[in-house]
Design a protein around this motif. Structure first.
Motif, PDB file in Angstrom:
ATOM      1  N   ALA A 156      41.386 -61.714 -24.709  1.00  9.35           N
ATOM      2  CA  ALA A 156      39.968 -61.386 -24.843  1.00  9.35           C
ATOM      3  C   ALA A 156      39.150 -62.662 -24.795  1.00  9.35           C
ATOM      4  O   ALA A 156      39.625 -63.746 -25.136  1.00  9.35           O
ATOM      5  CB  ALA A 156      39.710 -60.651 -26.165  1.00  9.35           C
ATOM      6  N   PRO A 188      31.918 -69.748 -28.472  1.00 13.72           N
ATOM      7  CA  PRO A 188      32.794 -68.900 -27.653  1.00 13.72           C
ATOM      8  C   PRO A 188      34.234 -68.954 -28.154  1.00 13.72           C
ATOM      9  O   PRO A 188      34.710 -69.988 -28.627  1.00 13.72           O
ATOM     10  CB  PRO A 188      32.675 -69.513 -26.260  1.00 13.72           C
ATOM     11  CG  PRO A 188      31.368 -70.223 -26.262  1.00 13.72           C
ATOM     12  CD  PRO A 188      31.174 -70.731 -27.650  1.00 13.72           C
ATOM     13  N   TYR A 189      34.932 -67.817 -28.033  1.00 13.59           N
ATOM     14  CA  TYR A 189      36.314 -67.721 -28.504  1.00 13.59           C
ATOM     15  C   TYR A 189      37.182 -67.086 -27.424  1.00 13.59           C
ATOM     16  O   TYR A 189      36.816 -66.077 -26.805  1.00 13.59           O
ATOM     17  CB  TYR A 189      36.388 -66.888 -29.782  1.00 13.59           C
ATOM     18  CG  TYR A 189      37.807 -66.773 -30.328  1.00 13.59           C
ATOM     19  CD1 TYR A 189      38.411 -67.858 -30.942  1.00 13.59           C
ATOM     20  CD2 TYR A 189      38.536 -65.598 -30.201  1.00 13.59           C
ATOM     21  CE1 TYR A 189      39.712 -67.778 -31.441  1.00 13.59           C
ATOM     22  CE2 TYR A 189      39.830 -65.500 -30.690  1.00 13.59           C
ATOM     23  CZ  TYR A 189      40.410 -66.606 -31.306  1.00 13.59           C
ATOM     24  OH  TYR A 189      41.690 -66.521 -31.786  1.00 13.59           O
ATOM     25  N   GLU A 194      42.561 -62.446 -33.726  1.00 14.76           N
ATOM     26  CA  GLU A 194      41.337 -61.845 -33.225  1.00 14.76           C
ATOM     27  C   GLU A 194      40.143 -62.705 -33.618  1.00 14.76           C
ATOM     28  O   GLU A 194      40.167 -63.430 -34.614  1.00 14.76           O
ATOM     29  CB  GLU A 194      41.184 -60.424 -33.787  1.00 14.76           C
ATOM     30  CG  GLU A 194      42.226 -59.451 -33.257  1.00 14.76           C
ATOM     31  CD  GLU A 194      41.965 -58.032 -33.741  1.00 14.76           C
ATOM     32  OE1 GLU A 194      40.948 -57.816 -34.430  1.00 14.76           O
ATOM     33  OE2 GLU A 194      42.783 -57.154 -33.426  1.00 14.76           O
ATOM     34  N   ALA A 195      39.085 -62.614 -32.825  1.00 16.75           N
ATOM     35  CA  ALA A 195      37.916 -63.451 -33.036  1.00 16.75           C
ATOM     36  C   ALA A 195      37.308 -63.223 -34.415  1.00 16.75           C
ATOM     37  O   ALA A 195      37.200 -62.089 -34.878  1.00 16.75           O
ATOM     38  CB  ALA A 195      36.866 -63.180 -31.957  1.00 16.75           C
ATOM     39  N   GLN A 202      35.128 -64.068 -25.758  1.00 13.83           N
ATOM     40  CA  GLN A 202      33.886 -63.746 -26.440  1.00 13.83           C
ATOM     41  C   GLN A 202      32.951 -64.948 -26.334  1.00 13.83           C
ATOM     42  O   GLN A 202      33.338 -66.069 -26.660  1.00 13.83           O
ATOM     43  CB  GLN A 202      34.162 -63.424 -27.914  1.00 13.83           C
ATOM     44  CG  GLN A 202      32.927 -63.244 -28.776  1.00 13.83           C
ATOM     45  CD  GLN A 202      33.296 -62.993 -30.227  1.00 13.83           C
ATOM     46  OE1 GLN A 202      33.908 -61.977 -30.542  1.00 13.83           O
ATOM     47  NE2 GLN A 202      32.954 -63.925 -31.104  1.00 13.83           N
ATOM     48  N   GLY A 203      31.734 -64.751 -25.853  1.00 13.08           N
ATOM     49  CA  GLY A 203      30.759 -65.829 -25.825  1.00 13.08           C
ATOM     50  C   GLY A 203      30.517 -66.406 -24.442  1.00 13.08           C
ATOM     51  O   GLY A 203      31.016 -65.909 -23.424  1.00 13.08           O
TER      52      GLY A 203
END
Length: 553
Positions: free
Chosen positions: A15, A77-78, A70-71, A17-18
């Motif tokens: 995944a 951002p991850y 998990e983030a 994110q960001g």
């Protein structure tokens, strides 16, 4: 480089994110090294989960994080991945532009013989006029630059490996030879490298303190071979190239049919197999049966081995698809039956690279030896004195056997060795049994005791020798100070004997407690021989804590 560019080919990506347009200035897995603009990679270590250091990395200016969990509620951002160690290697490879794809890569693994095999192969490549580079536990050569790596080193970490590969690429390297240790493979330090040829010397008893079992140790070595056509552990969907580099070659596995690892490694797919054996008899057909009917298999078999104190010569017969190919006659300055196997591994790798047989023979003949591998120290004494890196039961057995083959009939083999602290404890007993069975006289001493009690380490080896029927004070002695142990050995040597000082080889330090003290077996042995010859009573070159009386011996 932008984060999005770094993760374009990242395997095991779960995944994101960001903002992927964030600019990255550094990649690190150590929060203490984080600077503004860094990408911090968090992974689960042996005792610590890197995820706990994310807050510290953010405080130091990390602008992105990659990890296995998990983030969290983080303001950057991850990137979530299956395996953080594998991701670290692939991120660094992307950072340097995947340098391994610009050259042909030979990976050499095994318990014993890796460094000798790597250096002899490198010599053949230079003889062939190829632009070659090498990283081994003794030395590294890139372009015209040589680097000493003689301290307690293993495969460098992923960042250093990719940086060195980038230097090789920039120097115009065509073929790179890399020693790949089990630690380096298991910890993904050589992840993201497109290996073209994988070589194994042997897989015997070693590093079980880290791997837990022989099977796990063997499986770590097998990662190199699985990487030829598949991917390395933790990066199953990673892209692989077939025969990369300016000298594109068939993806080839070089296997030792005389080693217990052979059936396991032979089951791993490759485009081509070159299998070597030093055993006598008609082995080609039996070896061929280990593979599928369509597999491309070449067998190399040594025959007619002739040994002398100055080296060996033997014929290498070649078989492919049941057909006998022209043989090679090889001459080497190396001694010992175990080096027949090492030379066969080298010849197999060179043939896989398309090098002519006469160039292979010339390169092998030109190789004069390696520091700390059956290295002779001569100060005019009437016996032979040798330093060797043998630090495993298999290597110790091979070196003692080689010594028996080259000494005079009445000569004795006197061995000085120890076992390291905080490492595989079973080795202490196994090496004691080996020396009890093969050596004429043994001096048990220190070899990196670290924080363990030196007396207790030596006692385990001594007990094993006693169990084999050896008598303390007659067949062996204990001497915790390594310099004193070497001096005792040379004082007890007679004309025609051979003194083997084993375990340190090329290394240049000895660990007591948590401190690395300067040490070289070569200098310690030379000092002892000079004293034996009547030289002035000068202090030893590297007095250890045991010599100074600061630790019990």
């Amino acid at each position: 480089m932008r984060l999005g560019q770094l993760i374009e080919t990242l395997p095991g990506l779960r995944a994101v994110q960001g903002d992927l347009d964030v600019e990255i200035s550094l990649i690190t897995a150590d929060s203490r090294q984080v600077v503004p603009g860094a990408l911090f990679v968090a992974y689960r270590g042996v005792g610590v989960d890197g995820a706990r250091y994310v807050p510290d990395a953010l405080r130091r200016g990390a602008v992105a994080v990659a990890g296995e969990v998990e983030a969290g509620n983080w303001p950057v951002p991850y990137v979530q991945v299956d395996n953080g160690r594998a991701a670290l290697a692939w991120l660094h490879a992307a950072w340097y532009g995947h340098p391994s794809r610009s050259m042909t890569i030979v990976g050499i693994t095994g318990t014993d013989g890796k460094t000798t095999t790597a250096n002899v192969l490198f010599g053949i490549l230079k003889t062939a006029g190829l632009r070659a580079a090498m990283i081994s536990t003794v030395n590294a050569i890139i372009g015209d630059q040589g680097y000493d790596t003689g301290l307690h080193t293993t495969t460098p970490d992923a960042a250093d490996v990719q940086r060195l590969l980038a230097q090789m690429r920039d120097a115009g390297t065509e073929i790179a030879v890399l020693e790949t240790t089990s630690h380096g493979l298991a910890q993904h330090r050589v992840g993201a490298i497109d290996f073209d040829i994988a070589v194994v010397t042997n897989i015997t008893h070693e590093h079980l303190d880290f791997h837990g079992s022989y099977e796990a140790y063997r499986d770590a070595k097998a990662i190199l071979f699985r990487s030829l056509l598949g991917a390395q552990g933790g990066a199953e969907d990673a892209p692989r190239l077939s025969g990369g580099g300016p000298h594109a070659v068939t993806k080839t596995a070089i296997l030792n049919a005389d080693d217990g690892s052979f059936p396991h490694l032979a089951a791993i797919p490759a485009e081509r197999y070159i299998v070597y054996t030093a055993e006598v008899g008609d082995r080609a057909a039996a070896i061929r049966q280990q593979f599928g009917a369509t597999a491309r298999v070449t067998v190399l078999q040594a025959t007619g081995v002739r040994q002398a104190p100055a080296g060996m010569s033997f014929e290498v017969r070649r078989y492919e698809a049941g057909i006998s190919l022209p043989s090679m006659v090889l001459t080497t300055h190396l001694v010992g039956r175990y080096n027949v196997s090492n030379i066969l591994a080298v010849a197999g790798a060179a043939l896989a690279l398309g090098i002519d047989a006469d160039v292979i023979a010339e390169g092998i003949a030109a190789f004069e030896g390696l520091v700390g591998r059956m290295e002779r120290i001569d100060r005019g004494q009437p016996f032979t004195a040798v330093v060797d890196f043998a630090h495993t039961p298999n290597a110790l057995a091979a070196v003692i056997s080689a010594a028996h083959q080259i000494i005079e009939p009445e000569g004795r083999v006197i061995v000085v060795f120890g076992s390291a602290g905080l490492r595989d404890r079973e080795k202490r007993r196994l090496m004691g049994r080996v020396s009890a069975r093969l050596a004429d006289y043994t001096v048990i001493t220190a070899e990196d005791p670290r924080t363990e009690n030196l007396d207790a380490i030596i006692a385990e080896t001594a007990d094993a020798m006693i169990a084999e029927g050896r008598v303390e004070g007659v067949d062996f002695v204990r001497e915790g100070d390594r310099q004193s142990a070497i001096l005792h050995a040379v004082r007890n040597a007679r004309p025609g004997d051979i003194v083997l000082v084993c375990g340190k080889g090329h290394e240049q330090s000895m660990c007591f407690g948590t401190v690395e003290h300067p040490w070289r077996d070569q200098d310690a042995l030379a000092w002892a021989l000079e004293r034996l010859g009547g030289a002035a009573d000068t202090p030893p070159p590297f007095p250890l804590p045991t010599w100074l009386g600061l630790l019990p011996i």
